[in-house]
Design a protein around this motif. Structure first.
Motif, PDB file in Angstrom:
ATOM      1  N   LEU A 269       3.835  16.670 -11.272  1.00 60.03           N
ATOM      2  CA  LEU A 269       2.914  17.460 -12.083  1.00 60.03           C
ATOM      3  C   LEU A 269       2.679  18.845 -11.479  1.00 60.03           C
ATOM      4  CD1 LEU A 269       0.252  14.738 -13.001  1.00 60.03           C
ATOM      5  CD2 LEU A 269       2.005  15.716 -14.492  1.00 60.03           C
ATOM      6  N   SER A 270       2.591  18.918 -10.163  1.00 60.48           N
ATOM      7  CA  SER A 270       2.384  20.216  -9.510  1.00 60.48           C
ATOM      8  C   SER A 270       3.584  21.128  -9.710  1.00 60.48           C
ATOM      9  CB  SER A 270       2.111  20.008  -8.016  1.00 60.48           C
ATOM     10  OG  SER A 270       0.954  19.214  -7.810  1.00 60.48           O
ATOM     11  N   LEU A 271       4.780  20.573  -9.591  1.00 63.24           N
ATOM     12  CA  LEU A 271       5.978  21.381  -9.831  1.00 63.24           C
ATOM     13  C   LEU A 271       6.038  21.856 -11.266  1.00 63.24           C
ATOM     14  CD1 LEU A 271       8.677  19.361  -7.827  1.00 63.24           C
ATOM     15  CD2 LEU A 271       7.658  21.574  -7.220  1.00 63.24           C
ATOM     16  N   TRP A 272       5.717  20.980 -12.202  1.00 63.91           N
ATOM     17  CA  TRP A 272       5.692  21.382 -13.613  1.00 63.91           C
ATOM     18  C   TRP A 272       4.691  22.500 -13.843  1.00 63.91           C
ATOM     19  CZ3 TRP A 272       1.202  20.550 -16.608  1.00 63.91           C
ATOM     20  CH2 TRP A 272       1.314  20.973 -17.926  1.00 63.91           C
ATOM     21  N   ALA A 273       3.503  22.376 -13.252  1.00 60.68           N
ATOM     22  CA  ALA A 273       2.480  23.403 -13.432  1.00 60.68           C
ATOM     23  C   ALA A 273       2.908  24.724 -12.813  1.00 60.68           C
ATOM     24  CB  ALA A 273       1.157  22.930 -12.818  1.00 60.68           C
ATOM     25  N   SER A 274       3.534  24.677 -11.646  1.00 62.13           N
ATOM     26  CA  SER A 274       3.955  25.905 -10.974  1.00 62.13           C
ATOM     27  C   SER A 274       5.065  26.613 -11.747  1.00 62.13           C
ATOM     28  CB  SER A 274       4.428  25.594  -9.552  1.00 62.13           C
ATOM     29  OG  SER A 274       3.389  25.005  -8.796  1.00 62.13           O
ATOM     30  N   LEU A 275       6.032  25.838 -12.209  1.00 63.43           N
ATOM     31  CA  LEU A 275       7.158  26.449 -12.921  1.00 63.43           C
ATOM     32  C   LEU A 275       6.741  26.970 -14.290  1.00 63.43           C
ATOM     33  CD1 LEU A 275       9.995  23.898 -12.031  1.00 63.43           C
ATOM     34  CD2 LEU A 275       9.591  26.167 -11.029  1.00 63.43           C
TER      35      LEU A 275
ATOM     36  N   ILE B 206       0.833  -1.204   0.000  1.00 61.52           N
ATOM     37  CA  ILE B 206       0.000   0.000   0.000  1.00 61.52           C
ATOM     38  C   ILE B 206       0.866   1.253   0.000  1.00 61.52           C
ATOM     39  CG2 ILE B 206      -1.667   1.317   1.363  1.00 61.52           C
ATOM     40  CD1 ILE B 206      -2.841  -1.316   2.294  1.00 61.52           C
ATOM     41  N   LEU B 207       1.962   1.218   0.742  1.00 69.31           N
ATOM     42  CA  LEU B 207       2.868   2.361   0.781  1.00 69.31           C
ATOM     43  C   LEU B 207       3.486   2.616  -0.584  1.00 69.31           C
ATOM     44  CD1 LEU B 207       4.321   4.524   2.427  1.00 69.31           C
ATOM     45  CD2 LEU B 207       6.070   2.805   2.997  1.00 69.31           C
ATOM     46  N   ALA B 208       3.840   1.549  -1.284  1.00 70.47           N
ATOM     47  CA  ALA B 208       4.411   1.712  -2.623  1.00 70.47           C
ATOM     48  C   ALA B 208       3.401   2.348  -3.573  1.00 70.47           C
ATOM     49  CB  ALA B 208       4.865   0.358  -3.163  1.00 70.47           C
ATOM     50  N   ASP B 209       2.153   1.901  -3.530  1.00 69.61           N
ATOM     51  CA  ASP B 209       1.127   2.479  -4.389  1.00 69.61           C
ATOM     52  C   ASP B 209       0.873   3.939  -4.036  1.00 69.61           C
ATOM     53  OD1 ASP B 209      -1.269   1.997  -6.333  1.00 69.61           O
ATOM     54  OD2 ASP B 209      -2.194   2.868  -4.543  1.00 69.61           O
ATOM     55  N   THR B 210       0.785   4.230  -2.750  1.00 67.08           N
ATOM     56  CA  THR B 210       0.550   5.616  -2.323  1.00 67.08           C
ATOM     57  C   THR B 210       1.717   6.513  -2.707  1.00 67.08           C
ATOM     58  OG1 THR B 210      -0.753   4.802  -0.447  1.00 67.08           O
ATOM     59  CG2 THR B 210       0.037   7.063  -0.340  1.00 67.08           C
ATOM     60  N   LEU B 211       2.928   6.027  -2.515  1.00 70.79           N
ATOM     61  CA  LEU B 211       4.110   6.820  -2.841  1.00 70.79           C
ATOM     62  C   LEU B 211       4.182   7.117  -4.335  1.00 70.79           C
ATOM     63  CD1 LEU B 211       6.754   8.127  -1.896  1.00 70.79           C
ATOM     64  CD2 LEU B 211       7.869   5.896  -2.205  1.00 70.79           C
ATOM     65  N   SER B 212       3.830   6.154  -5.154  1.00 73.30           N
ATOM     66  CA  SER B 212       3.872   6.376  -6.607  1.00 73.30           C
ATOM     67  C   SER B 212       2.878   7.454  -7.022  1.00 73.30           C
ATOM     68  CB  SER B 212       3.579   5.069  -7.341  1.00 73.30           C
ATOM     69  OG  SER B 212       2.243   4.645  -7.137  1.00 73.30           O
ATOM     70  N   LYS B 213       1.682   7.449  -6.455  1.00 71.60           N
ATOM     71  CA  LYS B 213       0.680   8.460  -6.803  1.00 71.60           C
ATOM     72  C   LYS B 213       1.099   9.840  -6.300  1.00 71.60           C
ATOM     73  CE  LYS B 213      -3.388   5.451  -7.138  1.00 71.60           C
ATOM     74  NZ  LYS B 213      -2.643   4.205  -7.350  1.00 71.60           N
ATOM     75  N   LEU B 214       1.619   9.894  -5.086  1.00 68.63           N
ATOM     76  CA  LEU B 214       2.075  11.174  -4.567  1.00 68.63           C
ATOM     77  C   LEU B 214       3.254  11.713  -5.369  1.00 68.63           C
ATOM     78  CD1 LEU B 214       1.874  10.570  -0.703  1.00 68.63           C
ATOM     79  CD2 LEU B 214       0.295  11.881  -2.138  1.00 68.63           C
TER      80      LEU B 214
END
Length: 547
Positions: A86-92, A72-80
């Motif tokens: 994507l958030s960094l790309w959008a901000s920059l 579960i941690l691996a799946d959660t980490l991949s999504k985060l």
């Protein structure tokens, strides 16, 4: 090493699912057995009963006290990780852009997150991985299904509602006016800000200059108005839309004596969008397929009627005719329809209206530059005010989602059952079993009906389809493999995580994309074309990982 017997076992699990899908496709496309209206009824059954009961069946039989925390941690980490990138790309990329362009970056963050991280785990993942790696993978997939339904789909809905709210604010409160908004009040019949039903924002200014905004359904304001007796509003059935009603104005309204001010309390000439329920996610859209017996779900033009709107600066009960700063002499109108378009400056000139939230109005180049200059000073309400608005509509929408109840009830029963050894009564168990046994096949059958109703398998064009397929089947597994190895997954569980990330596009994200008018053609291509290519792709991963 993968043997022919292993390969045959996988094919025995997957071919029956694809058989159900292609039978449904042929029954509509070639043999004309089902009409679009009949497809609508089948889809409604699948969305309301079959898939939620199937989800409850799997979740209630999974032991929550033996959950694989590392998986579960691996799946959660991949999504985060994908969300952060994507958030960094959008901000920059939006640092030097205007508010509209920043909004488009948010659009792509939502779409790419949906494509890259939310596969069809329930319908495709459980039977496929159980055939590949054994029965223990069913428990792993059920754990991911629970997280998807309770956490990730809720987060996705939050992003969609935030986008819809910002669009309404930017359109109806341009510039610095939005910063003075102190409170949003949402009428009880407003389920979502997705724009499927016409809504309007009415504002009041108190003595301190703070704005209170009330969001209400426009059709209800017509029915509640004192003019409703003089305006004939007659519901009529559309033959090509199942369960939809269009409210039309049959009696014209007398033009006001004054051109600039109306003294009536409220005038709304609106049309209800073609939506058979309060929210697209309320019933049939809860899983995948809204009953839409038209040839296509896309490029439909659902445009409402212009109305007079109340200005924040107007006295109570007064409606003001406002002049547009971008187009002198043009009348500022509130367009009611899909996508939460809000106010648009429309003169006597031409306008080009396209699908949903991508409406375009042709204006002169000088007017466009002036409009962009005004947009540069756009401000938003306080974060707490926005959060309260979004959580209000989000809670209402989730409360009408059958999958929310099936996931929560299934989890609660599994906690009770495995904690105290309580068995489900036979009467209830068999009643659930008879529907859940049909759920998997009916879900694939419903997918086939959906495919047959589309004019094209690749709706977004070959270039965008190639990009989305690369994100779905290459980037997704790569990020999952990095996250899995980072948390220490090895062996069969690592292989399971990678193949699970290469499953076809989940259907619920497509439902949200269509409801909110955000790249539904891309998500549709991911669902339809992804189902066709996912079997050879997952088999290729299975073979390569087994070497």
């Amino acid at each position: 090493m993968i043997t022919w017997e292993d390969f045959y076992t996988v094919m025995c699990a997957m071919v029956p699912l694809y058989f159900a899908m292609f039978v449904a496709y042929g029954s509509v496309k070639w043999w004309k057995i089902f009409t679009p209206e009949q497809c609508s009824g089948i889809n409604r059954f699948v969305a309301t009963f079959a898939v939620p009961v199937l989800s409850f069946h799997f979740i209630s039989h999974n032991n929550p006290f033996q959950m694989d925390s590392r998986f579960i941690l691996a799946d959660t980490l991949s999504k985060l990780l994908v969300l952060v990138i994507l958030s960094l790309w959008a901000s920059l990329s939006a640092a030097c852009a205007g508010p509209r362009r920043r909004g488009r970056r948010l659009d792509w963050v939502i779409t790419l997150f949906s494509v890259g991280t939310l596969p069809n785990t329930l319908v495709m993942g459980i039977p496929l991985l159980r055939a590949m790696y054994g029965d223990f993978t069913e428990s792993l997939m059920v754990q991911l299904v629970v997280l998807q339904c309770i956490i990730w789909y809720t987060l996705l809905l939050f992003l969609f509602e935030y986008r819809a709210a910002t669009m309404i604010i930017e359109d109806q409160f341009p510039g610095t006016a939005a910063a003075a908004i102190a409170k949003f009040e949402v009428d009880g019949d407003i389920i979502s800000l997705d724009g499927r039903d016409p809504i309007r924002a009415e504002s009041e200014v108190d003595a301190d200059g703070r704005i209170r905004v009330r969001i209400r359904r426009s059709i209800s304001s017509v029915l509640d108005s004192g003019l409703s007796s003089s305006i004939g509003i007659t519901p009529r059935r559309l033959s090509n839309i199942s369960g939809a009603e269009i409210y039309s104005v049959s009696t014209p309204v007398r033009q006001p004596a004054s051109a600039d001010r109306l003294t009536v309390r409220d005038i709304t000439l609106g049309c209800r969008s073609a939506s058979p329920h309060l929210s697209g996610y309320a019933s049939s859209d809860s899983y995948s397929l809204q009953p839409t017996p038209r040839a296509s779900n896309f490029n439909e033009m659902e445009i409402g009627t212009p109305v007079w709107v109340r200005s924040p600066a107007a006295p109570a009960g007064m409606l003001i005719r406002q002049q547009s700063p971008a187009a002198p002499g043009a009348l500022k109108l509130a367009w009611e329809g899909c996508g939460g378009q809000g106010d648009k400056d429309v003169g006597a000139g031409e306008k080009d209206l396209s699908f949903r939230s991508t409406s375009k109005f042709v204006v002169d180049k000088e007017d466009e530059e002036e409009e962009l200059e005004v947009e540069g000073d756009q401000e938003m309400p306080a974060a707490f005010v926005m959060l309260r608005l979004i959580l209000t509509v989000l809670g209402r929408k989730l409360s009408r989602n059958p999958n929310t109840y099936s996931s929560i009830l299934g989890l609660l029963w599994s906690l009770i059952s495995f904690k105290w050894g309580v068995d489900m009564p036979t009467l209830v168990k068999e009643s659930i079993k008879i529907i859940s046994d049909a759920g998997l096949g009916m879900a694939m059958f419903s997918l086939g009906l959906f495919m047959a109703l589309q004019p094209r398998i690749i709706a977004c064009g070959p270039k965008m389809a190639a990009i989305s397929m690369a994100i779905r089947f290459l980037s997704g597994p790569m990020v999952m493999s990095v996250a899995s190895m980072a948390v220490g997954l090895r062996g069969v569980r690592l292989h399971t995580a990678i193949v699970q990330a290469a499953l076809p596009q989940g259907i619920v994200p497509f439902v949200f994309a269509r409801e909110y008018g955000l790249h539904p053609d891309i998500l549709s291509t991911g669902v339809i074309f992804g189902m066709l290519v996912s079997l050879p792709v997952t088999l290729l991963y299975y073979i390569l990982l087994g070497l």
